[in-house]
Design a protein around this motif. Structure first.
Motif, PDB file in Angstrom:
ATOM      1  N   ASP A  70       0.828  -1.203   0.000  1.00  0.00           N
ATOM      2  CA  ASP A  70       0.000   0.000   0.000  1.00  0.00           C
ATOM      3  C   ASP A  70       0.866   1.258   0.000  1.00  0.00           C
ATOM      4  OD1 ASP A  70       0.837  -0.920   2.503  1.00  0.00           O
ATOM      5  OD2 ASP A  70      -0.934  -0.205   3.569  1.00  0.00           O
ATOM      6  N   LEU A  71       1.939   1.261   0.781  1.00  0.00           N
ATOM      7  CA  LEU A  71       2.822   2.424   0.791  1.00  0.00           C
ATOM      8  C   LEU A  71       3.643   2.515  -0.494  1.00  0.00           C
ATOM      9  CD1 LEU A  71       4.136   2.587   4.463  1.00  0.00           C
ATOM     10  CD2 LEU A  71       2.246   3.837   3.401  1.00  0.00           C
ATOM     11  N   ALA A  72       4.023   1.370  -1.042  1.00  0.00           N
ATOM     12  CA  ALA A  72       4.741   1.389  -2.314  1.00  0.00           C
ATOM     13  C   ALA A  72       3.872   2.003  -3.403  1.00  0.00           C
ATOM     14  CB  ALA A  72       5.172  -0.023  -2.697  1.00  0.00           C
ATOM     15  N   ALA A  73       2.586   1.646  -3.416  1.00  0.00           N
ATOM     16  CA  ALA A  73       1.678   2.208  -4.418  1.00  0.00           C
ATOM     17  C   ALA A  73       1.525   3.713  -4.223  1.00  0.00           C
ATOM     18  CB  ALA A  73       0.318   1.522  -4.328  1.00  0.00           C
ATOM     19  N   ALA A  74       1.406   4.140  -2.961  1.00  0.00           N
ATOM     20  CA  ALA A  74       1.267   5.574  -2.696  1.00  0.00           C
ATOM     21  C   ALA A  74       2.524   6.334  -3.083  1.00  0.00           C
ATOM     22  CB  ALA A  74       0.951   5.793  -1.217  1.00  0.00           C
ATOM     23  N   ALA A  75       3.692   5.729  -2.870  1.00  0.00           N
ATOM     24  CA  ALA A  75       4.958   6.410  -3.157  1.00  0.00           C
ATOM     25  C   ALA A  75       5.189   6.595  -4.651  1.00  0.00           C
ATOM     26  CB  ALA A  75       6.119   5.632  -2.545  1.00  0.00           C
ATOM     27  N   PRO A 113      -0.512  -8.288   0.936  1.00  0.00           N
ATOM     28  CA  PRO A 113      -1.692  -7.576   0.404  1.00  0.00           C
ATOM     29  C   PRO A 113      -2.922  -7.694   1.288  1.00  0.00           C
ATOM     30  CG  PRO A 113      -0.563  -8.768  -1.349  1.00  0.00           C
ATOM     31  CD  PRO A 113       0.050  -9.220  -0.068  1.00  0.00           C
ATOM     32  N   LEU A 114      -3.154  -8.877   1.875  1.00  0.00           N
ATOM     33  CA  LEU A 114      -4.301  -9.037   2.764  1.00  0.00           C
ATOM     34  C   LEU A 114      -4.159  -8.161   4.001  1.00  0.00           C
ATOM     35  CD1 LEU A 114      -6.917 -10.435   3.628  1.00  0.00           C
ATOM     36  CD2 LEU A 114      -5.517 -12.284   4.590  1.00  0.00           C
ATOM     37  N   LEU A 115      -2.960  -8.123   4.593  1.00  0.00           N
ATOM     38  CA  LEU A 115      -2.743  -7.281   5.768  1.00  0.00           C
ATOM     39  C   LEU A 115      -2.857  -5.802   5.422  1.00  0.00           C
ATOM     40  CD1 LEU A 115       0.167  -9.034   7.711  1.00  0.00           C
ATOM     41  CD2 LEU A 115      -2.261  -8.933   8.292  1.00  0.00           C
ATOM     42  N   ALA A 116      -2.456  -5.447   4.207  1.00  0.00           N
ATOM     43  CA  ALA A 116      -2.579  -4.051   3.788  1.00  0.00           C
ATOM     44  C   ALA A 116      -4.043  -3.622   3.743  1.00  0.00           C
ATOM     45  CB  ALA A 116      -1.917  -3.846   2.431  1.00  0.00           C
ATOM     46  N   GLU A 117      -4.936  -4.544   3.388  1.00  0.00           N
ATOM     47  CA  GLU A 117      -6.366  -4.226   3.391  1.00  0.00           C
ATOM     48  C   GLU A 117      -6.919  -4.152   4.807  1.00  0.00           C
ATOM     49  OE1 GLU A 117      -8.595  -6.870   0.986  1.00  0.00           O
ATOM     50  OE2 GLU A 117      -7.416  -6.530  -0.836  1.00  0.00           O
ATOM     51  N   TYR A 123       2.300   6.787   6.521  1.00  0.00           N
ATOM     52  CA  TYR A 123       3.711   7.164   6.569  1.00  0.00           C
ATOM     53  C   TYR A 123       3.820   8.610   7.018  1.00  0.00           C
ATOM     54  CZ  TYR A 123       8.597   7.704   5.123  1.00  0.00           C
ATOM     55  OH  TYR A 123       9.960   7.928   5.110  1.00  0.00           O
ATOM     56  N   ALA A 124       4.433   8.810   8.194  1.00  0.00           N
ATOM     57  CA  ALA A 124       4.644  10.141   8.741  1.00  0.00           C
ATOM     58  C   ALA A 124       6.051  10.592   8.358  1.00  0.00           C
ATOM     59  CB  ALA A 124       4.488  10.118  10.261  1.00  0.00           C
ATOM     60  N   ALA A 125       6.152  11.399   7.311  1.00  0.00           N
ATOM     61  CA  ALA A 125       7.449  11.838   6.796  1.00  0.00           C
ATOM     62  C   ALA A 125       7.972  13.006   7.623  1.00  0.00           C
ATOM     63  CB  ALA A 125       7.327  12.240   5.337  1.00  0.00           C
ATOM     64  N   PHE A 126       9.226  12.921   8.066  1.00  0.00           N
ATOM     65  CA  PHE A 126       9.789  14.032   8.830  1.00  0.00           C
ATOM     66  C   PHE A 126      11.068  14.608   8.226  1.00  0.00           C
ATOM     67  CE2 PHE A 126      10.820  10.128  11.420  1.00  0.00           C
ATOM     68  CZ  PHE A 126      12.163  10.009  11.066  1.00  0.00           C
ATOM     69  N   ASP A 127      11.502  14.105   7.079  1.00  0.00           N
ATOM     70  CA  ASP A 127      12.674  14.718   6.452  1.00  0.00           C
ATOM     71  C   ASP A 127      12.686  14.422   4.968  1.00  0.00           C
ATOM     72  OD1 ASP A 127      15.205  16.119   6.278  1.00  0.00           O
ATOM     73  OD2 ASP A 127      15.530  15.529   8.361  1.00  0.00           O
ATOM     74  N   LEU A 128      13.217  15.365   4.223  1.00  0.00           N
ATOM     75  CA  LEU A 128      13.388  15.244   2.783  1.00  0.00           C
ATOM     76  C   LEU A 128      14.882  15.142   2.510  1.00  0.00           C
ATOM     77  CD1 LEU A 128      12.152  15.334  -0.088  1.00  0.00           C
ATOM     78  CD2 LEU A 128      12.389  17.835   0.006  1.00  0.00           C
ATOM     79  N   LEU A 129      15.336  13.957   2.125  1.00  0.00           N
ATOM     80  CA  LEU A 129      16.766  13.716   1.914  1.00  0.00           C
ATOM     81  C   LEU A 129      17.198  13.996   0.481  1.00  0.00           C
ATOM     82  CD1 LEU A 129      17.343  10.429   3.934  1.00  0.00           C
ATOM     83  CD2 LEU A 129      17.015  12.772   4.737  1.00  0.00           C
ATOM     84  N   GLY A 156      -1.629  14.241   0.147  1.00  0.00           N
ATOM     85  CA  GLY A 156      -2.666  13.609   0.971  1.00  0.00           C
ATOM     86  C   GLY A 156      -2.250  12.237   1.456  1.00  0.00           C
ATOM     87  N   PRO A 157      -3.100  11.628   2.337  1.00  0.00           N
ATOM     88  CA  PRO A 157      -2.793  10.329   2.930  1.00  0.00           C
ATOM     89  C   PRO A 157      -2.587   9.264   1.830  1.00  0.00           C
ATOM     90  CG  PRO A 157      -4.693  11.344   3.996  1.00  0.00           C
ATOM     91  CD  PRO A 157      -4.390  12.152   2.770  1.00  0.00           C
ATOM     92  N   PRO A 158      -1.793   8.213   2.144  1.00  0.00           N
ATOM     93  CA  PRO A 158      -1.234   7.887   3.464  1.00  0.00           C
ATOM     94  C   PRO A 158       0.156   8.453   3.721  1.00  0.00           C
ATOM     95  CG  PRO A 158      -0.853   6.057   1.988  1.00  0.00           C
ATOM     96  CD  PRO A 158      -1.605   7.088   1.190  1.00  0.00           C
ATOM     97  N   ILE A 159       0.704   9.270   2.800  1.00  0.00           N
ATOM     98  CA  ILE A 159       2.026   9.862   3.004  1.00  0.00           C
ATOM     99  C   ILE A 159       1.844  11.336   3.309  1.00  0.00           C
ATOM    100  CG2 ILE A 159       4.265  10.344   1.972  1.00  0.00           C
ATOM    101  CD1 ILE A 159       3.921   7.895   0.219  1.00  0.00           C
ATOM    102  N   GLN A 160       2.200  11.732   4.532  1.00  0.00           N
ATOM    103  CA  GLN A 160       2.012  13.120   4.957  1.00  0.00           C
ATOM    104  C   GLN A 160       3.175  13.572   5.829  1.00  0.00           C
ATOM    105  OE1 GLN A 160      -2.146  12.228   6.520  1.00  0.00           O
ATOM    106  NE2 GLN A 160      -2.494  14.243   5.629  1.00  0.00           N
TER     107      GLN A 160
END
Length: 317
Positions: A70-75, A113-117, A123-129, A156-160
């Protein structure tokens, strides 16, 4: 890796030193400390495999892309060449659930994938490298923060981006009120500070010297384990606790007998190096006390169930 230059995975992450009081000198920034799993997100150039040009790295350097589809797709919505540092958390009933995020991190690619559902990650981002393949780590935190907010503000979510303030009074309010949602402290950074990989240049303030850790295994017999193997928040490296006292060994054995066990693995034990342990199914928590550096002794105080409550009729031990 194409598009990332010197920021190709794995990279070492910046660290924080524990402090006992809220720093209040000029030129500081304050962020809530989310107790999840540290993760570096790389939006690589081009498409590579199922993850589509995304690599997710844990604090240890281990690649965990397959565990978080799920985070890979959002990224993939990030511009190519972006590198973020932050924390993965799972929210349940309005609180951060560390046992749930540990279960996500330990998932096999087939089960992920099941756990992602069932347990979607944030993802709480706190730095831009990095951005556009340019390494930003030598820049001031204030500059990196401005870039982070500008990059993620419309995503927007899930990366903020995590909240941030330069007002110590607001930070003190956060410190007193945010434990209700599972945020147990603050991270404090200097506004003029570069990103220093592997160095404890940041500061963290927690409410107590104890914290919840995920139990991933044990040493010795299951009926009376000698030690527990745990994963601490903000990390993914299993560590072996100090030897359990007799009463806690008996209580831990009673709990472990009812949990499925897996294969053998190795973890670091202070003074002993790597030792073998037996893995257990994720979901069991332990309240632990730790020192202020990464490899100090971890002492188990009690066990907790998957929802954070003591298993059985009361605390073990």
């Amino acid at each position: 890796m194409r598009g990332l230059g010197p920021l190709a995975p794995p990279v070492r992450v910046a660290l924080a030193e524990t402090v006992g009081v809220l720093p209040r000198e000029a030129g500081l920034a304050y962020e809530p400390k989310f107790d999840g799993h540290r993760m570096v997100v790389f939006r690589t150039g081009g498409v590579r495999g199922r993850e589509g040009g995304v690599v997710l790295q844990a604090r240890s350097g281990r690649i965990v892309t397959g565990a978080f589809p799920d985070l890979a797709a959002a990224a993939r919505r990030l511009p190519e060449g972006t590198v973020l540092d932050g924390e993965v958390v799972v929210w349940r009933e309005g609180r951060i659930d560390f046992a749930a995020v540990q279960g996500r991190a330990a998932a096999t690619p087939g089960r992920a994938p099941l756990l992602a559902e069932r347990l979607p990650a944030s993802y709480a981002a706190f730095d831009l490298l990095g951005v556009g393949g340019e390494d930003l780590r030598s820049l001031r935190y204030s500059v990196r923060r401005e870039g982070l907010v500008g990059l993620l503000g419309g995503l927007g979510p899930p990366i903020q981006p995590v909240p941030m303030t330069t007002d110590p009074e607001l930070a003190a309010t956060w410190f007193e009120t945010l434990p209700g949602i599972g945020v147990e402290g603050l991270v404090v950074k200097r506004l003029d500070q570069p990103y220093r990989p592997g160095v404890r240049a940041w500061r963290k303030l927690r409410h107590t010297d104890t914290q919840e850790a995920a139990v991933v295994g044990f040493t010795g017999p299951a009926e009376r384990p000698v030690s527990l193997v745990v994963v601490l928040p903000d990390d993914d490296t299993p560590v072996v606790s100090s030897p359990l006292p007799p009463a806690l060994r008996a209580g831990a054995g009673a709990v472990l007998r009812g949990r499925p066990t897996g294969g053998e693995a190795t973890a670091m034990a202070v003074g002993l190096g790597d030792v073998a342990y037996r893995e257990v199914e994720p979901g069991l928590l332990a309240e632990v006390a730790t020192g202020t550096t990464r490899h100090t002794v971890t002492t188990v105080l009690r066990l907790r169930g998957p929802e954070g409550d003591p298993p059985g009729r009361g605390p073990v031990g």
